[in-house]
Design a protein around this motif. Sequence first.
Motif, PDB file in Angstrom:
ATOM      1  N   TYR A  49       3.256  16.336  -2.235  1.00 24.95           N
ATOM      2  CA  TYR A  49       3.075  16.038  -0.813  1.00 24.95           C
ATOM      3  C   TYR A  49       3.118  17.305   0.028  1.00 24.95           C
ATOM      4  O   TYR A  49       2.332  17.505   0.962  1.00 24.95           O
TER       5      TYR A  49
ATOM      6  N   GLN B 222       5.648  12.621   5.529  1.00 25.74           N
ATOM      7  CA  GLN B 222       5.236  13.980   5.212  1.00 25.74           C
ATOM      8  C   GLN B 222       3.864  14.269   5.812  1.00 25.74           C
ATOM      9  O   GLN B 222       3.623  15.316   6.399  1.00 25.74           O
ATOM     10  N   GLU B 223       2.898  13.301   5.685  1.00 26.84           N
ATOM     11  CA  GLU B 223       1.556  13.486   6.231  1.00 26.84           C
ATOM     12  C   GLU B 223       1.595  13.530   7.744  1.00 26.84           C
ATOM     13  O   GLU B 223       0.874  14.311   8.383  1.00 26.84           O
TER      14      GLU B 223
END
Length: 285
Positions: free
Chosen positions: A231, A261-262
């Motif tokens: 990630y 995380q994105e």
Amino acid sequence: MVNRGSLMMVSIIMTRLIPYKEALECMVGEYEVDGQCCPICHAGYRVHETCTIMTGTTCVPCDPGTYTAHQSGLKECLQCKVCDPEFGLVTRRECSSTSNTVCDCSPGYFCTNMKSDDCELCMRHRVCTAGQYMKSGGTQRSNTICEKCQAGTFSPNGTLGHCLPWTNCTAQGLFEKKPGTDTTDALCSPERKTQLTSIVIPIIVVIILIFITFIIWVVFVKRKKNRERAYDMKGRAEALHPEKRHDSLETDGSGTNLPVQETRQQEESAPLRERMSKSQDSGEP
């Protein structure tokens, strides 16, 4: 008139008989009977008729079952001995006209009263009991000698020549369920071995389960770290090359939540996109 010669003969006979009667001493081979010495009979014979002044002793052989072992003046032979089996006696030599029966002891008996070569009384051999062994077996002349078993040995009966050692259960990997005695062997059992197995097997199972759990945990942790690393690397790549992003983004009104995380990576790359957009609008190279 009385014959003078006849008187002389009677006188001579009387003269011989008087001193004979007063001091009678028979010679060897003679025996005294009724005041006179008569020849004796040989062994195996008996006197049938005693001697007279004019005749000698008449002898006849002993009847079967009787005997005379020596020269004698017996009118009846001696009765032969009978070896009675009920008293443990057995005939070793049959009776003859010149010798008596010779007895010995039957098997399992020994003589307690020996006269010359003949046994007159026998007794049964001692029987060793359980817990004893025969130090020496009985013979026709001696009794059995029994000895008690020493510690650590046993004898189930009295017929053994030595006591047997107890079984060593430990040496066989067994448990001594019952200790030995002087009459019985030690009793072994696999009970202790079974108990040990019932304890060891669960322990081994628990150890295996713990090991498997540890492996699963290690794999899980490693995968989690790899996923987080992936990630992180993906977010960095999107920040540098937003046009190559293939992951799904939040859609208008779709309600789809992006990974934290994105979202963080998008927020960090937002100022860069805004600058690039303004640059394109102003026509700057």
